[in-house]
Design a protein around this motif. Sequence first.
Motif, PDB file in Angstrom:
ATOM      1  N   GLN A  30      18.206 -14.596  -2.753  1.00  0.00           N
ATOM      2  CA  GLN A  30      18.599 -13.208  -4.290  1.00  0.00           C
ATOM      3  C   GLN A  30      18.809 -12.260  -3.197  1.00  0.00           C
ATOM      4  OE1 GLN A  30      15.860 -12.961  -5.871  1.00  0.00           O
ATOM      5  NE2 GLN A  30      15.666 -14.878  -6.841  1.00  0.00           N
ATOM      6  N   GLY A  31      18.988 -11.666  -3.770  1.00  0.00           N
ATOM      7  CA  GLY A  31      19.827 -10.650  -3.641  1.00  0.00           C
ATOM      8  C   GLY A  31      18.995  -9.514  -2.810  1.00  0.00           C
ATOM      9  N   ASN A  32      19.203  -8.494  -2.042  1.00  0.00           N
ATOM     10  CA  ASN A  32      18.701  -7.855  -1.866  1.00  0.00           C
ATOM     11  C   ASN A  32      17.067  -8.075  -0.861  1.00  0.00           C
ATOM     12  OD1 ASN A  32      20.256  -5.677  -1.683  1.00  0.00           O
ATOM     13  ND2 ASN A  32      19.272  -5.514  -3.985  1.00  0.00           N
ATOM     14  N   SER A  33      17.097  -9.138  -0.060  1.00  0.00           N
ATOM     15  CA  SER A  33      15.634 -10.076   0.094  1.00  0.00           C
ATOM     16  C   SER A  33      15.344  -9.102   1.139  1.00  0.00           C
ATOM     17  CB  SER A  33      16.176 -11.043   0.892  1.00  0.00           C
ATOM     18  OG  SER A  33      17.182 -10.072   2.344  1.00  0.00           O
ATOM     19  N   ARG A  34      15.276  -8.370   1.913  1.00  0.00           N
ATOM     20  CA  ARG A  34      14.591  -7.005   3.002  1.00  0.00           C
ATOM     21  C   ARG A  34      13.940  -6.690   1.410  1.00  0.00           C
ATOM     22  NH1 ARG A  34      15.793  -4.462   8.811  1.00  0.00           N
ATOM     23  NH2 ARG A  34      15.703  -7.047   8.406  1.00  0.00           N
ATOM     24  N   HIS A  35      14.859  -6.134   0.709  1.00  0.00           N
ATOM     25  CA  HIS A  35      14.264  -4.665  -0.316  1.00  0.00           C
ATOM     26  C   HIS A  35      13.090  -5.936  -0.945  1.00  0.00           C
ATOM     27  CE1 HIS A  35      17.872  -2.122   0.241  1.00  0.00           C
ATOM     28  NE2 HIS A  35      16.723  -1.670   0.317  1.00  0.00           N
ATOM     29  N   LEU A  36      13.359  -6.465  -1.078  1.00  0.00           N
ATOM     30  CA  LEU A  36      12.370  -8.006  -2.451  1.00  0.00           C
ATOM     31  C   LEU A  36      10.738  -8.157  -0.955  1.00  0.00           C
ATOM     32  CD1 LEU A  36      14.310 -10.114  -3.632  1.00  0.00           C
ATOM     33  CD2 LEU A  36      13.462  -8.175  -4.886  1.00  0.00           C
ATOM     34  N   ALA A  37      11.124  -8.321   0.208  1.00  0.00           N
ATOM     35  CA  ALA A  37       9.829  -8.574   0.787  1.00  0.00           C
ATOM     36  C   ALA A  37       8.801  -7.125   1.290  1.00  0.00           C
ATOM     37  CB  ALA A  37      10.789  -8.981   2.305  1.00  0.00           C
ATOM     38  N   LEU A  38       9.766  -5.495   1.533  1.00  0.00           N
ATOM     39  CA  LEU A  38       9.740  -4.240   1.558  1.00  0.00           C
ATOM     40  C   LEU A  38       8.624  -4.314  -0.150  1.00  0.00           C
ATOM     41  CD1 LEU A  38      12.304  -2.105   3.321  1.00  0.00           C
ATOM     42  CD2 LEU A  38       9.576  -3.264   4.308  1.00  0.00           C
ATOM     43  N   ALA A  39       9.229  -4.851  -0.785  1.00  0.00           N
ATOM     44  CA  ALA A  39       7.903  -4.560  -1.630  1.00  0.00           C
ATOM     45  C   ALA A  39       6.831  -5.201  -1.730  1.00  0.00           C
ATOM     46  CB  ALA A  39       9.320  -4.746  -3.944  1.00  0.00           C
ATOM     47  N   ASP A  40       6.791  -6.868  -2.045  1.00  0.00           N
ATOM     48  CA  ASP A  40       6.012  -7.699  -1.827  1.00  0.00           C
ATOM     49  C   ASP A  40       4.851  -6.747  -0.950  1.00  0.00           C
ATOM     50  OD1 ASP A  40       7.479  -9.137  -3.325  1.00  0.00           O
ATOM     51  OD2 ASP A  40       7.408 -10.724  -1.666  1.00  0.00           O
ATOM     52  N   PHE A  41       4.776  -6.537   0.317  1.00  0.00           N
ATOM     53  CA  PHE A  41       4.289  -5.795   1.103  1.00  0.00           C
ATOM     54  C   PHE A  41       3.277  -4.544   0.788  1.00  0.00           C
ATOM     55  CE2 PHE A  41       4.783  -1.582   4.960  1.00  0.00           C
ATOM     56  CZ  PHE A  41       3.190  -1.782   5.090  1.00  0.00           C
ATOM     57  N   ALA A  42       4.566  -3.885  -0.195  1.00  0.00           N
ATOM     58  CA  ALA A  42       3.609  -1.900  -1.236  1.00  0.00           C
ATOM     59  C   ALA A  42       2.491  -2.737  -2.054  1.00  0.00           C
ATOM     60  CB  ALA A  42       4.940  -1.474  -1.569  1.00  0.00           C
ATOM     61  N   GLN A  43       3.368  -4.219  -2.423  1.00  0.00           N
ATOM     62  CA  GLN A  43       2.354  -4.760  -3.564  1.00  0.00           C
ATOM     63  C   GLN A  43       1.150  -5.372  -3.420  1.00  0.00           C
ATOM     64  OE1 GLN A  43       1.855  -5.501  -7.036  1.00  0.00           O
ATOM     65  NE2 GLN A  43       4.380  -4.153  -7.419  1.00  0.00           N
ATOM     66  N   THR A  44       0.926  -5.775  -2.298  1.00  0.00           N
ATOM     67  CA  THR A  44      -0.359  -6.331  -0.696  1.00  0.00           C
ATOM     68  C   THR A  44      -0.654  -4.693  -0.534  1.00  0.00           C
ATOM     69  OG1 THR A  44       1.278  -8.087  -0.368  1.00  0.00           O
ATOM     70  CG2 THR A  44      -0.571  -7.396   1.374  1.00  0.00           C
ATOM     71  N   LEU A  45      -0.114  -3.615  -0.475  1.00  0.00           N
ATOM     72  CA  LEU A  45      -1.116  -2.646   0.365  1.00  0.00           C
ATOM     73  C   LEU A  45      -1.851  -1.807  -1.276  1.00  0.00           C
ATOM     74  CD1 LEU A  45       1.903  -0.491   2.694  1.00  0.00           C
ATOM     75  CD2 LEU A  45      -0.572  -1.557   3.595  1.00  0.00           C
ATOM     76  N   PHE A  46      -0.999  -2.081  -1.708  1.00  0.00           N
ATOM     77  CA  PHE A  46      -1.957  -1.412  -3.512  1.00  0.00           C
ATOM     78  C   PHE A  46      -2.797  -2.289  -3.472  1.00  0.00           C
ATOM     79  CE2 PHE A  46       2.688   1.121  -4.373  1.00  0.00           C
ATOM     80  CZ  PHE A  46       1.783   1.853  -3.823  1.00  0.00           C
ATOM     81  N   GLY A  47      -3.024  -3.453  -3.229  1.00  0.00           N
ATOM     82  CA  GLY A  47      -4.120  -4.435  -3.843  1.00  0.00           C
ATOM     83  C   GLY A  47      -5.261  -4.361  -2.708  1.00  0.00           C
ATOM     84  N   LEU A  48      -5.201  -3.884  -1.563  1.00  0.00           N
ATOM     85  CA  LEU A  48      -6.516  -3.578  -0.739  1.00  0.00           C
ATOM     86  C   LEU A  48      -7.276  -3.325  -0.774  1.00  0.00           C
ATOM     87  CD1 LEU A  48      -4.163  -3.399   2.354  1.00  0.00           C
ATOM     88  CD2 LEU A  48      -5.600  -4.960   2.081  1.00  0.00           C
ATOM     89  N   ASN A  49      -8.616  -3.715  -1.075  1.00  0.00           N
ATOM     90  CA  ASN A  49     -10.049  -2.328  -1.219  1.00  0.00           C
ATOM     91  C   ASN A  49      -9.947  -0.762  -0.632  1.00  0.00           C
ATOM     92  OD1 ASN A  49     -11.601  -4.698  -2.700  1.00  0.00           O
ATOM     93  ND2 ASN A  49     -12.310  -5.715  -1.039  1.00  0.00           N
ATOM     94  N   GLU A  50      -9.768  -1.164   0.527  1.00  0.00           N
ATOM     95  CA  GLU A  50      -9.083  -0.390   0.950  1.00  0.00           C
ATOM     96  C   GLU A  50      -7.822   0.588   0.381  1.00  0.00           C
ATOM     97  OE1 GLU A  50      -8.421   1.664   4.973  1.00  0.00           O
ATOM     98  OE2 GLU A  50      -8.019  -0.229   5.487  1.00  0.00           O
ATOM     99  N   PHE A  51      -6.867   0.707  -0.323  1.00  0.00           N
ATOM    100  CA  PHE A  51      -7.046   1.755  -0.726  1.00  0.00           C
ATOM    101  C   PHE A  51      -7.076   1.467  -1.975  1.00  0.00           C
ATOM    102  CE2 PHE A  51      -3.566   1.955  -4.339  1.00  0.00           C
ATOM    103  CZ  PHE A  51      -3.141   3.444  -4.309  1.00  0.00           C
ATOM    104  N   SER A  52      -8.443   1.061  -2.969  1.00  0.00           N
ATOM    105  CA  SER A  52      -8.826   1.488  -3.820  1.00  0.00           C
ATOM    106  C   SER A  52     -10.668   2.313  -4.059  1.00  0.00           C
ATOM    107  CB  SER A  52      -9.579   0.066  -5.018  1.00  0.00           C
ATOM    108  OG  SER A  52      -7.984  -0.907  -5.002  1.00  0.00           O
ATOM    109  N   TYR A  53     -10.768   1.912  -2.822  1.00  0.00           N
ATOM    110  CA  TYR A  53     -11.845   2.632  -2.582  1.00  0.00           C
ATOM    111  C   TYR A  53     -11.907   3.486  -1.321  1.00  0.00           C
ATOM    112  CZ  TYR A  53     -13.607  -0.775  -5.484  1.00  0.00           C
ATOM    113  OH  TYR A  53     -13.851  -2.140  -6.893  1.00  0.00           O
ATOM    114  N   LEU A  54     -13.194   4.707  -1.718  1.00  0.00           N
ATOM    115  CA  LEU A  54     -13.370   5.245  -0.255  1.00  0.00           C
ATOM    116  C   LEU A  54     -14.578   5.003   0.238  1.00  0.00           C
ATOM    117  CD1 LEU A  54     -12.852   8.900  -2.430  1.00  0.00           C
ATOM    118  CD2 LEU A  54     -11.740   8.084  -0.715  1.00  0.00           C
ATOM    119  N   ARG A  55     -14.437   5.594   1.665  1.00  0.00           N
ATOM    120  CA  ARG A  55     -15.722   5.068   2.179  1.00  0.00           C
ATOM    121  C   ARG A  55     -16.659   6.261   2.634  1.00  0.00           C
ATOM    122  NH1 ARG A  55     -13.834   1.441   7.087  1.00  0.00           N
ATOM    123  NH2 ARG A  55     -11.677  -0.017   6.084  1.00  0.00           N
TER     124      ARG A  55
END
Length: 65
Positions: free
Chosen positions: A40-65
Motif C-alpha cells: 500500500q502506498g503511504n503506509s505511514r499515513h494509513l497507520a496514522l489514520a488507523d490511530f485516529a479512528q481508534t482514538l475516536f472509538g474510545l469511550n473517553e472521546f465520547s463521554y464526559l467524566r
Amino acid sequence: EKAVRAGYRAALGREPDKGEIAATLAFLRAQEASYLEAKQGNSRHLALADFAQTLFGLNEFSYLR
C-alpha cells in the motif's frame, strides 16, 4: 511520538501516559509494516489514520467524566 501526543491532545484533551505512548507506537509500527507488506502506498499515513479512528472509538472521546 510527536504525532501520538498531538492525537491525544486533539481527541481527548490530555497528554498520553507512558504506557499509552508505548502501546500506540507499537500499534503504529505494526500497522505500517502491514501496509508495506500489502504494498500500500503511504503506509505511514494509513497507520496514522488507523490511530485516529481508534482514538475516536474510545469511550473517553465520547463521554464526559
